[in-house]
Design a protein around this motif. Structure first.
Motif, PDB file in Angstrom:
ATOM      1  N   ASP A   4       0.825  -1.218   0.000  1.00  0.00           N
ATOM      2  CA  ASP A   4       0.000   0.000   0.000  1.00  0.00           C
ATOM      3  C   ASP A   4       0.854   1.261   0.000  1.00  0.00           C
ATOM      4  N   SER A   5       0.326   2.294  -0.645  1.00  0.00           N
ATOM      5  CA  SER A   5       1.035   3.572  -0.589  1.00  0.00           C
ATOM      6  C   SER A   5       0.842   4.168   0.807  1.00  0.00           C
ATOM      7  N   ILE A   6       1.723   5.111   1.164  1.00  0.00           N
ATOM      8  CA  ILE A   6       1.617   5.684   2.502  1.00  0.00           C
ATOM      9  C   ILE A   6       1.051   7.086   2.421  1.00  0.00           C
ATOM     10  N   LYS A   7       0.397   7.485   3.498  1.00  0.00           N
ATOM     11  CA  LYS A   7      -0.273   8.784   3.509  1.00  0.00           C
ATOM     12  C   LYS A   7       0.723   9.880   3.898  1.00  0.00           C
ATOM     13  N   ASN A   8       1.363   9.686   5.042  1.00  0.00           N
ATOM     14  CA  ASN A   8       2.381  10.640   5.505  1.00  0.00           C
ATOM     15  C   ASN A   8       3.610   9.835   5.929  1.00  0.00           C
ATOM     16  N   GLY A   9       4.737  10.152   5.355  1.00  0.00           N
ATOM     17  CA  GLY A   9       5.929   9.397   5.751  1.00  0.00           C
ATOM     18  C   GLY A   9       7.071   9.600   4.779  1.00  0.00           C
ATOM     19  N   ILE A  10       7.917   8.586   4.676  1.00  0.00           N
ATOM     20  CA  ILE A  10       9.138   8.713   3.877  1.00  0.00           C
ATOM     21  C   ILE A  10       9.329   7.469   3.023  1.00  0.00           C
ATOM     22  N   VAL A  11       9.712   7.684   1.789  1.00  0.00           N
ATOM     23  CA  VAL A  11      10.064   6.560   0.913  1.00  0.00           C
ATOM     24  C   VAL A  11      11.522   6.739   0.486  1.00  0.00           C
ATOM     25  N   ILE A  12      12.329   5.739   0.812  1.00  0.00           N
ATOM     26  CA  ILE A  12      13.727   5.768   0.334  1.00  0.00           C
ATOM     27  C   ILE A  12      13.751   4.884  -0.909  1.00  0.00           C
ATOM     28  N   ASP A  13      13.967   5.512  -2.038  1.00  0.00           N
ATOM     29  CA  ASP A  13      13.850   4.813  -3.324  1.00  0.00           C
ATOM     30  C   ASP A  13      15.238   4.676  -3.976  1.00  0.00           C
ATOM     31  N   HIS A  14      15.293   3.836  -4.978  1.00  0.00           N
ATOM     32  CA  HIS A  14      16.530   3.636  -5.755  1.00  0.00           C
ATOM     33  C   HIS A  14      17.709   3.179  -4.886  1.00  0.00           C
ATOM     34  N   ILE A  15      17.388   2.408  -3.853  1.00  0.00           N
ATOM     35  CA  ILE A  15      18.466   1.831  -3.040  1.00  0.00           C
ATOM     36  C   ILE A  15      19.124   0.736  -3.877  1.00  0.00           C
ATOM     37  N   THR A  16      20.458   0.675  -3.834  1.00  0.00           N
ATOM     38  CA  THR A  16      21.176  -0.378  -4.562  1.00  0.00           C
ATOM     39  C   THR A  16      20.596  -1.743  -4.177  1.00  0.00           C
ATOM     40  N   ALA A  17      20.270  -2.556  -5.179  1.00  0.00           N
ATOM     41  CA  ALA A  17      19.631  -3.859  -4.912  1.00  0.00           C
ATOM     42  C   ALA A  17      20.452  -4.660  -3.914  1.00  0.00           C
ATOM     43  N   GLY A  18      19.767  -5.169  -2.889  1.00  0.00           N
ATOM     44  CA  GLY A  18      20.437  -5.986  -1.868  1.00  0.00           C
ATOM     45  C   GLY A  18      20.899  -5.210  -0.648  1.00  0.00           C
ATOM     46  N   VAL A  69      25.705   3.971   2.385  1.00  0.00           N
ATOM     47  CA  VAL A  69      25.271   2.611   2.003  1.00  0.00           C
ATOM     48  C   VAL A  69      24.857   2.559   0.537  1.00  0.00           C
ATOM     49  N   SER A  70      24.150   3.588   0.078  1.00  0.00           N
ATOM     50  CA  SER A  70      23.624   3.568  -1.283  1.00  0.00           C
ATOM     51  C   SER A  70      23.622   4.985  -1.856  1.00  0.00           C
ATOM     52  N   PRO A  71      24.739   5.422  -2.415  1.00  0.00           N
ATOM     53  CA  PRO A  71      24.878   6.827  -2.802  1.00  0.00           C
ATOM     54  C   PRO A  71      23.904   7.320  -3.866  1.00  0.00           C
ATOM     55  N   ASN A  72      23.248   6.416  -4.582  1.00  0.00           N
ATOM     56  CA  ASN A  72      22.327   6.884  -5.618  1.00  0.00           C
ATOM     57  C   ASN A  72      20.866   6.900  -5.176  1.00  0.00           C
ATOM     58  N   ALA A  73      20.639   6.635  -3.892  1.00  0.00           N
ATOM     59  CA  ALA A  73      19.257   6.570  -3.417  1.00  0.00           C
ATOM     60  C   ALA A  73      18.601   7.950  -3.443  1.00  0.00           C
TER      61      ALA A  73
END
Lengths: 136, 305
Positions: A4-18, A69-73
């Motif tokens: 489910d999508s979130i209403k209020n919060g944070i999404v950390i996207d494009h984290i290096t796989a793994g 940990v994931s510089p392109n996130a």
């Protein structure tokens, strides 16, 4: 798979796989009392595969951890189900109290209450400020 | 206020100035005998040392200054668990300058962050030993007349040998220098030192396991001791300690104007039969240490003769 999508919060996207679980642990997300979704190995147009972390609350955290940990996130701040802020994370110049030096001869192994500081070299490697040992 | 933690904290020009002052001290010692009158040097030696501590103390006394300090951790508050930062914060209230040796790498940097007076790194574990490097440079200047166009061989423990790391860093700034790295595989120069000071600067170098194969090419042979205190494993130390011994026979293969340097103390890596060879520069080298430390103390205290 549906998350489910979130209403209020944070999404950390494009984290290096793994890398999502490492980030989850280093950010201390296990200590939160709100829902946290760790989604791994998601198809990505940009990188082929990526991980995502969704946090169902607005919290403060150390962006340098994500950069290390994931510089392109990217970090998306969500308010009323809309992205209200998008931050691109760069490799931080200094890491303070994020990782510890593994050199048994380093002063950080004995000095009390010392800050564990790593500095990024021109080659992009992190070295302990005190003994210059490379971060592992 | 300025500290000396790493030889590269000093520019080539500043090293030239220190060498010029040291040479003037050698020529005119009486001009300097009150240069540091009413100043105090604290020698904080958390690890045993004879040469370096006495050299610092002798340097300060020859400048007319005073010395205080301790020569091992067990006779200091660190035996009670006091941190380096606390020790230095207290001592910097009693002294005008501090020379510090510590077994932990980076301890002098921590000290400099909490000190109100200049800190001189007198050796921190296997990391740096800049005043030994200044001593080495003054020796090379006197023995060879220049720092340029020299082939310098480093032999023995290149992994934990802090004097080797610092001297390679310092010499890599001069034109025409070549390095020959002679060590067993287990004690090779750390990769980051090799990359930063040799490969990235395009300096010519070669590595060898056998001293006899390369000794004939060298202008300077810098011997080092395999240091027991750097090993966590006694067995490994015993296996490696006799790897290289410089003998009079091996000196036959060397150039007639090659010099042999050693930061001392030696154990058995240079046969005593080599001592009488005029190319053996290591005892002369130890004497130069006092004069360059006098010049350094004056520079960091901002005093002139």
């Amino acid at each position: 798979m549906k998350v489910d999508s979130i209403k209020n919060g944070i999404v950390i996207d494009h984290i290096t796989a793994g890398k999502a679980m490492e980030l989850y642990n280093m950010l201390g997300l296990d200590r939160l009392d709100c829902p946290v979704a760790v989604i791994m190995n998601v198809p990505s147009r940009r990188t082929g595969r990526k991980d995502i972390i969704k946090i169902d609350a607005g919290i403060d955290f150390d962006f340098d951890v994500i950069g290390y940990v994931s510089p392109n996130a990217t970090v998306n701040v969500i308010k009323n189900e809309q992205i209200c802020e998008k931050k691109h994370i760069d490799l931080p110049r200094r890491l303070v109290n994020i990782i510890k030096c593994k050199n048994p001869r380093c002063i950080t192994t004995t000095e009390q209450e010392i800050e564990h500081i790593f500095v990024r070299s021109d080659k992009g490697e992190y070295r302990c400020l005190y003994c210059e040992t490379k971060a592992k | 206020m300025r500290s000396l933690l790493n030889i590269l904290d000093l520019s080539v020009e500043e090293i030239d100035e220190l060498i010029a002052v040291a040479n003037d001290i050698i020529a005119n010692p009486e001009r300097y005998q009150e240069a540091c009158k009413h100043k105090t040097l604290a020698t904080l030696f958390f690890e045993p040392s004879t040469r370096t501590r006495l050299s610092f103390e002798s340097a300060m006394l020859s400048l007319g200054g005073n010395v205080l300090g301790f020569s091992e951790a067990s006779s200091s508050s660190s035996a009670k668990g006091e941190s380096v930062s606390d020790t230095v914060a207290v001592v910097s209230g009693y002294a005008d300058i501090i020379a510090m040796r510590h077994p932990k790498e980076g301890a002098p940097l921590v000290a400099s962050m909490h000190s109100e007076v200049p800190i001189i790194n007198a050796g921190d574990g296997g990391h740096y030993h800049p005043t030994q490097t200044l001593t080495d440079l003054l020796t090379i200047y006197h023995e060879k007349g220049s720092f340029e166009n020299l082939t310098v061989g480093f032999c023995g423990d290149l992994k934990f040998g802090r004097t080797v790391h610092s001297l390679i860093g310092a010499m890599s700034r001069y034109n025409g220098v070549k390095f020959v790295l002679i060590s067993p595989d287990e004690l090779k120069l750390p990769t980051f030192i090799k990359e930063e000071f040799i490969e990235d600067k395009g300096i010519e170098y070669e590595q060898s396991r056998i001293l006899e194969d390369v000794i004939g090419k060298l202008d300077i042979l810098y011997m080092t001791r395999v240091q027991r205190e750097r090993f966590f494993n006694e067995e490994e130390y015993l296996r490696l300690k006799n790897t290289y011994v410089l003998t009079a026979d091996k000196m036959e293969e060397a150039k007639r104007d090659m010099i042999v340097m050693h930061p001392l103390p030696r154990v058995n890596e240079i046969s005593t039969a080599v001592d009488s060879d005029p190319r053996a520069a290591y005892f002369r080298q130890a004497r130069y240490g006092k004069f360059i430390r006098m010049a350094l103390i004056m520079k960091l205290l901002g005093v002139k003769a």
